[in-house]
Design an enzyme around this catalytic site. Structure first.
Site, PDB file in Angstrom:
ATOM      1  N   ASP A  81       0.847  -1.197   0.000  1.00 57.10           N
ATOM      2  CA  ASP A  81       0.000   0.000   0.000  1.00 57.10           C
ATOM      3  C   ASP A  81       0.887   1.254   0.000  1.00 57.10           C
ATOM      4  OD1 ASP A  81      -2.408   1.429   0.220  1.00 57.10           O
ATOM      5  OD2 ASP A  81      -2.324   1.443   2.414  1.00 57.10           O
ATOM      6  N   ASP A 103       2.811   5.169  -5.436  1.00 59.18           N
ATOM      7  CA  ASP A 103       2.088   6.418  -5.183  1.00 59.18           C
ATOM      8  C   ASP A 103       2.999   7.610  -5.469  1.00 59.18           C
ATOM      9  OD1 ASP A 103       0.650   8.557  -4.381  1.00 59.18           O
ATOM     10  OD2 ASP A 103       0.248   7.857  -2.344  1.00 59.18           O
ATOM     11  N   GLU A 133      -1.820   6.114  -8.475  1.00 59.05           N
ATOM     12  CA  GLU A 133      -2.815   7.108  -8.030  1.00 59.05           C
ATOM     13  C   GLU A 133      -2.723   8.358  -8.897  1.00 59.05           C
ATOM     14  OE1 GLU A 133      -3.298   7.624  -3.795  1.00 59.05           O
ATOM     15  OE2 GLU A 133      -3.743   9.763  -4.012  1.00 59.05           O
TER      16      GLU A 133
HETATM   17  P1  13P Z   1      -8.705   4.934   5.792  1.00 62.02           P
HETATM   18  O1  13P Z   1      -7.784   5.859   6.517  1.00 62.02           O
HETATM   19  O2  13P Z   1      -9.999   5.606   5.480  1.00 62.02           O
HETATM   20  O3  13P Z   1      -8.917   3.646   6.487  1.00 62.02           O
HETATM   21  O4  13P Z   1      -8.023   4.611   4.370  1.00 62.02           O
HETATM   22  C1  13P Z   1      -7.050   3.620   4.277  1.00 62.02           C
HETATM   23  C2  13P Z   1      -6.338   3.624   2.978  1.00 62.02           C
HETATM   24  O5  13P Z   1      -6.704   4.274   2.035  1.00 62.02           O
HETATM   25  C3  13P Z   1      -5.146   2.779   2.886  1.00 62.02           C
HETATM   26  O6  13P Z   1      -4.482   2.932   1.673  1.00 62.02           O
HETATM   27  O1  G3H Z   2      -3.207   5.123   3.524  1.00 53.68           O
HETATM   28  C1  G3H Z   2      -2.466   4.830   4.439  1.00 53.68           C
HETATM   29  C2  G3H Z   2      -2.757   3.643   5.246  1.00 53.68           C
HETATM   30  O2  G3H Z   2      -3.783   3.902   6.158  1.00 53.68           O
HETATM   31  C3  G3H Z   2      -1.517   3.102   5.880  1.00 53.68           C
HETATM   32  O3  G3H Z   2      -1.130   3.879   6.970  1.00 53.68           O
HETATM   33  O4  G3H Z   2       1.255   4.318   6.424  1.00 53.68           O
HETATM   34  O5  G3H Z   2       0.384   4.557   8.765  1.00 53.68           O
HETATM   35  O6  G3H Z   2       0.651   2.305   7.745  1.00 53.68           O
HETATM   36  P1  G3H Z   2       0.391   3.763   7.508  1.00 53.68           P
HETATM   37 ZN    ZN Z   3      -4.617   4.962   0.925  1.00 51.23          ZN
END
Ligand code: 13P
Ligand code: G3H
Ligand code: ZN
Length: 327
Positions: A81, A103, A133
């Site tokens: 992510d 990203d 994105e």
């Molecule tokens: P939330 O902060 O709304 O849970 O979004 C999480 C997210 O987009 C992780 O990439």
């Molecule tokens: O979009 C971000 C996610 O909520 C992940 O959060 O980078 O603090 O693990 P983090």
């Molecule tokens: Zn996100």
């Protein structure tokens, strides 16, 4: 069974969205798998750069590998992510990830294209899918003028050009949501008009909705009643997920809601049982509560109950050699 993110998208497109849940530790991982197996839902497990650095990337990956053995009936993809170029390359080379998110949305359009294309070529060479994105998620605040607010949303006119130029497999679009527990400070909501325009530009192409936690008000109230301070916290209405799925959103990202469950469970435990100092009692409650939360969320996403058909479709394709009883 670990499957490709692309295959999950193909099966879900236009019908339901796959939940993409972030995890940082064993308790979240166990709750996630339990909740998805109980609700019979395929899912995407998301590991962020921060999560990989929290203990060690190998620790996090080992937790996921252990969960795969504990829950042989689970069908899921493993996704990085919000990666930067370096983290994406590390994940691509690790051989463990089904997909990565690059990203570069904070860069100019041209630079976003350049970095995304580079990562996509490396990922595709190893059969790994890429999410990018376009536009910028963030607090679209009421006090921001309409023009400024619009500037943060994904411009539908840029979408096809971006997808064609980069070769990505999925696109995260900014349609009014933001990360964290304080979304929509006023009457802002999801911009279905923008989403519909994006879908019209790239019909059939998987779209991703970040910042999709619902920030349940009962959860916020319980956190505040147990000593927290989250006044004004607000999220996305989960009843809108179905409409988003119809408009091409196949992946919906949820992280904050899981943190709220964790926060509520621990605050209430230590408020109500001041004698407790052991980590296992709240950890046990959290795993159960998180599993319940995930199962309910999968119902809203429309992914609940799809596990058997997804497993059948994908194991036929891959000649699944697992012990999940899918043959
Ligand atoms: P939330 O902060 O709304 O849970 O979004 C999480 C997210 O987009 C992780 O990439
Ligand atoms: O979009 C971000 C996610 O909520 C992940 O959060 O980078 O603090 O693990 P983090
Ligand atoms: Zn996100």
């Amino acid at each position: 069974m670990i499957v490709t993110t692309k295959d999950l998208f193909k099966l879900a497109y236009g019908k339901y969205a796959v939940g993409a849940y972030n995890i940082n530790n064993m308790e979240q991982c166990m709750g996630l798998f339990r909740g998805c197996v109980d609700s019979k839902a395929p899912f995407i497990i998301q590991l962020s750069k921060g999560a990989r650095d929290y203990t060690h990337k190998l620790m996090l990956e080992a937790i996921v590998k252990a969960a795969e053995q504990i829950f042989p009936e689970a069908v899921f993809a493993v996704h990085l992510d919000h990666g930067d170029e370096k983290t994406c390359i590390d994940c691509i080379n690790s051989g463990f990830y089904s997909s990565v998110m690059i990203d570069a949305s904070h860069e100019s359009f041209e630079e976003n294209v350049r970095i995304t294309k580079l990562v996509t070529e490396l990922a595709h060479a190893k059969g790994i899918a890429v999410e990018a994105e376009l536009g910028q998620l963030g607090g679209v605040e009421e006090h921001v003028s309409v023009d400024e607010a619009h500037a943060k949303l994904t411009n539908p006119d840029d979408v096809k050009r971006f997808v064609d130029a980069t070769g990505v497999d999925a696109l995260a679009c900014a349609i009014g949501t933001s990360h964290g527990a304080f979304k929509f400070t006023g009457t802002q909501g999801l911009r279905f008009d923008v989403l519909a325009q994006i879908q019209a530009k790239v019909p059939g192409f998987p779209l991703v909705m970040h910042g999709s936690s619902s920030v349940p008000q009962d959860e916020v109230a319980r956190i505040n009643a147990a000593g927290g301070n989250m006044k004004g916290a607000k999220g996305v209405d989960a009843d809108q997920f179905a409409k988003a799925a119809e408009l091409g959103v196949t992946k919906i990202n949820i992280d904050t809601d899981g943190r709220l469950v964790w926060c509520r469970v621990h605050r209430e435990m230590f408020r109500d049982k001041p004698e407790v100092f052991d980590l296992r009692p709240p950890g046990k409650i959290f795993m159960t509560e998180y599993a319940k939360f995930i199962a309910a969320k999968n119902v809203k996403l429309g992914s609940a109950g799809k596990l058997d058909e997804v497993r059948a479709a994908l194991s036929k394709k891959s000649g699944c050699g697992c012990s999940c009883g899918c043959k």
